[in-house]
Write a protein that holds these residues in place. Sequence first.
Motif, PDB file in Angstrom:
ATOM      1  N   LEU A  51       0.838  -1.201   0.000  1.00  0.00           N
ATOM      2  CA  LEU A  51       0.000   0.000   0.000  1.00  0.00           C
ATOM      3  C   LEU A  51       0.876   1.256   0.000  1.00  0.00           C
ATOM      4  CD1 LEU A  51      -2.765   1.413   0.161  1.00  0.00           C
ATOM      5  CD2 LEU A  51      -2.655   1.215   2.659  1.00  0.00           C
ATOM      6  N   LEU A  52       1.904   1.258   0.842  1.00  0.00           N
ATOM      7  CA  LEU A  52       2.830   2.403   0.892  1.00  0.00           C
ATOM      8  C   LEU A  52       3.444   2.632  -0.493  1.00  0.00           C
ATOM      9  CD1 LEU A  52       4.467   4.438   2.795  1.00  0.00           C
ATOM     10  CD2 LEU A  52       6.283   2.745   2.671  1.00  0.00           C
ATOM     11  N   GLY A  53       3.888   1.543  -1.113  1.00  0.00           N
ATOM     12  CA  GLY A  53       4.550   1.630  -2.410  1.00  0.00           C
ATOM     13  C   GLY A  53       3.637   2.198  -3.480  1.00  0.00           C
ATOM     14  N   LYS A  54       2.408   1.679  -3.512  1.00  0.00           N
ATOM     15  CA  LYS A  54       1.431   2.155  -4.515  1.00  0.00           C
ATOM     16  C   LYS A  54       1.209   3.665  -4.341  1.00  0.00           C
ATOM     17  CE  LYS A  54      -3.535   1.381  -5.048  1.00  0.00           C
ATOM     18  NZ  LYS A  54      -4.058   2.483  -4.421  1.00  0.00           N
ATOM     19  N   ILE A  85      11.852   3.101 -14.248  1.00  0.00           N
ATOM     20  CA  ILE A  85      10.416   2.947 -13.924  1.00  0.00           C
ATOM     21  C   ILE A  85       9.870   1.653 -14.552  1.00  0.00           C
ATOM     22  CG2 ILE A  85       8.109   3.920 -14.367  1.00  0.00           C
ATOM     23  CD1 ILE A  85       9.344   6.716 -14.157  1.00  0.00           C
ATOM     24  N   LYS A  86      10.187   1.441 -15.822  1.00  0.00           N
ATOM     25  CA  LYS A  86       9.717   0.228 -16.526  1.00  0.00           C
ATOM     26  C   LYS A  86      10.273  -1.030 -15.861  1.00  0.00           C
ATOM     27  CE  LYS A  86       7.555   1.887 -20.210  1.00  0.00           C
ATOM     28  NZ  LYS A  86       6.146   1.609 -20.431  1.00  0.00           N
ATOM     29  N   ALA A  87      11.548  -0.966 -15.467  1.00  0.00           N
ATOM     30  CA  ALA A  87      12.177  -2.135 -14.839  1.00  0.00           C
ATOM     31  C   ALA A  87      11.502  -2.448 -13.501  1.00  0.00           C
ATOM     32  CB  ALA A  87      13.670  -1.878 -14.637  1.00  0.00           C
ATOM     33  N   VAL A  88      11.190  -1.394 -12.736  1.00  0.00           N
ATOM     34  CA  VAL A  88      10.529  -1.589 -11.435  1.00  0.00           C
ATOM     35  C   VAL A  88       9.193  -2.318 -11.629  1.00  0.00           C
ATOM     36  CG1 VAL A  88       9.336  -0.313  -9.569  1.00  0.00           C
ATOM     37  CG2 VAL A  88      11.658   0.338 -10.234  1.00  0.00           C
ATOM     38  N   GLN A  89       8.452  -1.888 -12.647  1.00  0.00           N
ATOM     39  CA  GLN A  89       7.163  -2.544 -12.918  1.00  0.00           C
ATOM     40  C   GLN A  89       7.369  -4.020 -13.266  1.00  0.00           C
ATOM     41  OE1 GLN A  89       5.624   0.135 -15.938  1.00  0.00           O
ATOM     42  NE2 GLN A  89       4.333   1.183 -14.422  1.00  0.00           N
ATOM     43  N   GLN A 104       7.476  -9.899 -11.369  1.00  0.00           N
ATOM     44  CA  GLN A 104       8.253 -11.120 -11.070  1.00  0.00           C
ATOM     45  C   GLN A 104       8.277 -11.425  -9.566  1.00  0.00           C
ATOM     46  OE1 GLN A 104      11.947  -9.877 -12.818  1.00  0.00           O
ATOM     47  NE2 GLN A 104      11.363 -10.494 -14.894  1.00  0.00           N
ATOM     48  N   GLY A 105       7.616 -10.580  -8.785  1.00  0.00           N
ATOM     49  CA  GLY A 105       7.477 -10.879  -7.353  1.00  0.00           C
ATOM     50  C   GLY A 105       8.386 -10.084  -6.422  1.00  0.00           C
ATOM     51  N   LEU A 106       9.225  -9.186  -6.974  1.00  0.00           N
ATOM     52  CA  LEU A 106      10.110  -8.389  -6.126  1.00  0.00           C
ATOM     53  C   LEU A 106       9.388  -7.095  -5.730  1.00  0.00           C
ATOM     54  CD1 LEU A 106      13.002  -8.059  -4.940  1.00  0.00           C
ATOM     55  CD2 LEU A 106      13.659  -6.988  -7.104  1.00  0.00           C
ATOM     56  N   MET A 107       9.198  -6.898  -4.429  1.00  0.00           N
ATOM     57  CA  MET A 107       8.420  -5.749  -3.956  1.00  0.00           C
ATOM     58  C   MET A 107       9.283  -4.491  -3.886  1.00  0.00           C
ATOM     59  SD  MET A 107       5.199  -6.186  -3.357  1.00  0.00           S
ATOM     60  CE  MET A 107       5.153  -6.988  -4.925  1.00  0.00           C
ATOM     61  N   VAL A 108       9.282  -3.728  -4.947  1.00  0.00           N
ATOM     62  CA  VAL A 108      10.058  -2.483  -4.995  1.00  0.00           C
ATOM     63  C   VAL A 108       9.219  -1.420  -5.705  1.00  0.00           C
ATOM     64  CG1 VAL A 108      11.306  -3.399  -7.010  1.00  0.00           C
ATOM     65  CG2 VAL A 108      12.205  -1.397  -5.837  1.00  0.00           C
ATOM     66  N   TYR A 109       9.304  -0.194  -5.204  1.00  0.00           N
ATOM     67  CA  TYR A 109       8.501   0.914  -5.736  1.00  0.00           C
ATOM     68  C   TYR A 109       9.399   2.132  -5.926  1.00  0.00           C
ATOM     69  CZ  TYR A 109       4.598  -2.005  -4.286  1.00  0.00           C
ATOM     70  OH  TYR A 109       3.731  -3.042  -4.145  1.00  0.00           O
TER      71      TYR A 109
END
Length: 326
Positions: free
Chosen positions: A227-230, A261-265, A270-275
């Motif tokens: 939620l924080l990340g979004k 930005i594209k890589a983060v998405q 792939q399951g890695l939680m990064v924002y």
Amino acid sequence: MKATAKAPANIALIKYWGKQDEKQRLPLNSSISMNLSHCYTISTVEFSSLYKKDQFQILGEKASVKEKERVIKHLDRIRKKSGISLKARVVTKNSFPKSSGLASSASGFAALTLAATKAAGLDLKEKELSILARLGSGSASRSIPDGFVEWKKGKTSKQSYAYSLYPPDYWDLRDLVTVVIDSLKKVSSTEAQRLVHQSSYFSARLKELSKRIQKIKQAFRTKDFPLLGKLIEEEAVSLHVVAMTSKPAIFYWNETTMRIIKAVQKWREQGLMVYFTIDAGPNVHLFCQAKDEREVLKKVKEISGVLDVITNKPARGGRLVSNHLF
Ligand code: PMV
């Protein structure tokens, strides 16, 4: 009449963008940030009759005329408050290079406020220090309190200060600052903030902000990382939409910003939680939990155009230290 202070830079999760009052640096919205452990400024200030004029030096960098004037103006505020008229010598050192594109105004004015008030014989409380730092640079108000911080916009100068929402050890988060190649002429945040009202999206941004602030506080309360990340991504995009639709339009992003930005998405899929979040420049701040730090670091270093990565933990706010720079 000499004191030294160390203060962290901070990354805004809810950003300060637009002022109610330019002179007082009163913001149009409240903001929320995290202090950064590895991006900080140390500042030594001495008032003495030996100095015939104010001197300002940034070790390893050349201070511009504008920067000097801004520092002297801040010293004047402190002289007025303490009733002294002595000139000062100010020496500062940033832990992060100017070429990294990271703004040193938050850590710089927080450290200067702490050191100069102490050297001038004032003994101010955190709230007063935050208000005073705000007059030097808005975001500096948030570099005074510890950890995760909220700057309440307030209606008057006395009401507009930052306080700690949570101490640094409340949540083991990481902010990986990716320093990217930057060949564009930067529009300063002060200049850019003057243009906000020219964007028809600015009022929409302000309207949605109070809800976003409530939600981000909920994400902190419940430690809900997705939620924080979004929310921080929505917030960063909202600021940049305003910048891109100001007149003249300001584009802070470049090709590398967009690649990250594209890589983060993709990594999230792939399951890695990064924002991500992005301030007034092309550098991307990658937010993740401590357990994912290594993986994110490894991946982001592989992206072309990334020059450096500075890994930060949540940090304490500004404080006095005993080792002087001169
Ligand atoms: O304090 P200033 O004038 O440098 O403005 C800071 C603006 C942002 O970094 C983009 C957002 C923020 O709240 O820090």
